[in-house]
Design a protein around this motif. Sequence first.
Motif, PDB file in Angstrom:
ATOM      1  N   CYS A 101      -9.751  -3.727  -0.803  1.00  0.00           N
ATOM      2  CA  CYS A 101      -8.592  -3.907  -1.663  1.00  0.00           C
ATOM      3  C   CYS A 101      -8.032  -5.295  -1.356  1.00  0.00           C
ATOM      4  O   CYS A 101      -7.885  -5.672  -0.204  1.00  0.00           O
ATOM      5  N   CYS A 104       0.826  -1.204   0.000  1.00  0.00           N
ATOM      6  CA  CYS A 104       0.000   0.000   0.000  1.00  0.00           C
ATOM      7  C   CYS A 104       0.865   1.261   0.000  1.00  0.00           C
ATOM      8  O   CYS A 104       0.399   2.337  -0.354  1.00  0.00           O
ATOM      9  N   CYS A 144       1.035   1.962  -3.480  1.00  0.00           N
ATOM     10  CA  CYS A 144      -0.284   2.463  -3.843  1.00  0.00           C
ATOM     11  C   CYS A 144      -0.400   3.942  -3.482  1.00  0.00           C
ATOM     12  O   CYS A 144      -0.772   4.775  -4.284  1.00  0.00           O
TER      13      CYS A 144
HETATM   14 ZN   LIG Z   1      -4.128  -0.813  -1.378  1.00  0.00          ZN
END
Ligand SMILES: [Zn+2]
Lengths: 140, 369
Positions: B237, B145, B148
């Motif tokens: 997610c 992440c 991300c």
């Molecule tokens: Zn993510």
Amino acid sequence: MAQPETLVPASTSGLGYTSGSAPAASPASAVRTRTADELEIRLEFGGGLHLIFSQQPKHTIFLPRTTPGADARPADIRYLIAYMKDNLVSEREDMFVDGEGVRPGILVLINDADWELEGELDYVLQDRDEIVFISTLHGG
Amino acid sequence: MPTLCSICTTARALVKRPKTGQQVCKQCFFDVFEEEVHITITQGAQGGGSIFERGEKVAIGASGGKDSTVLAHVLTVLNRRYDYGLDLYLLSIDEGIKGYRDDSLETVKQNQAEYGLPLKILSYDELYGWTMDKVVDQVGKRNNCTFCGVFRRQALDRGAAGLGVDHIVTGHNADDIAETVLMNILRGDVARLQRCTAVTTQSEDTIKRSKPFKYAYEKEIVMYAYFKKLTYFSTECIYSPEAYRGYARVFLKDLEAVRPSAIVDIIRSGESFVLDQATQRSMKAMRRFRTSPARANLQKPASAKACALLQGLESGLDRAAVRTTQMAGGEAPEGQRSIPMFERKLRVADGNATEGIERAVQRVEIKTE
Ligand SMILES: [Zn+2]
Ligand SMILES: [Zn+2]
């Protein structure tokens, strides 16, 4: 002030799933008929919560009108949640249940009304009530 | 007997507002929710004025999730009702996560048709030459992440520049902002507290960013979407979210269940933090240190961070090494532009630290011209 409604197709759930991606569960009535001591309750899950209910956003269940055991009382939301925990949650029950209620961050609607206006866990269920559970814990 | 709406006193109350405890009917709920967003918009600028200017081109960062979907809906309504004179766009980022992003992008496309707003989708693949699926293949499922977050921030800026947009609005709501305040405290990042609570942020080199839902509770956004039957998409997610933030989020929901005003109280605390002079001095020194080219490799700004991440990926670093780079990098600072503006000429002299991204930039410029 009424213009926005026309923008939205009637088919959407407003719950974060589309009918295409999520088939409706076969109602309990398709399997057997409701007995006199049962209530027919319709359940719907939003905000991704259907993922822990066999991936199905809509369920119809037959719930005993009174709770089992010696101190029997009319079926309320508290009993419904316990019943769902035992019979309906397919995985990760901690994502749904917290104590005898639902986990903080899950909204509950009773016949489209915020359950906070209806007595929350103490609300006594009626035949054909529609209960919606929406998770706000994930996704922006 | 049903409870009656405390505003119109005639219709049945269906919502208990978390902020005020007020019990309102469906129509009054729509009215107060929209009106409060209108007030945030018209009084949210630093000096107290409107965050928008007439004729402004505004991109709504659209993920297909509930927040940005409700934002697109409410802004469309308010722009018409109060004649803001805005040119609205939907801007979506495709991280390249099979199954997850595919569905949510379908939702955004549906929103595009429903609201009649032009849509631009920008993919990590075309920007960076990497999809998140490929990143995960290489670095594993943990901590991705970070990629991300760093990538998405830049991608929104680039998409906005590509659209020629002056302003990006995002669906961050009161719960999100309270969560960010908590996170900044938990990380010792007190310098960011005030900034992360501002409705609008802008610094010299960034596109203006605003959060019109700063005072909108998540509960009300979900109720609004439900009662309006808006099309949104919600799923987790598939790549694991940052665990630390997950704890903060659950903690916040627990607090909110006991005392709903916790959300605005935490935001107010974030707003009111004033750093003492010594702390301010050290923060300033930190900033100077960050921007000094000689030190660039020690304290990387976000642009270099993304580049380091990309470089790591492209040179096929092993998982542990890439993770170390991530840890050192942390998250992109709020509101900070991290890569050169879309139309700006490439600066070759920047050296190899930015090579990866420059290559990606060239790729994008060729494609979008
Ligand atoms: Zn993510
Ligand atoms: Zn009313």
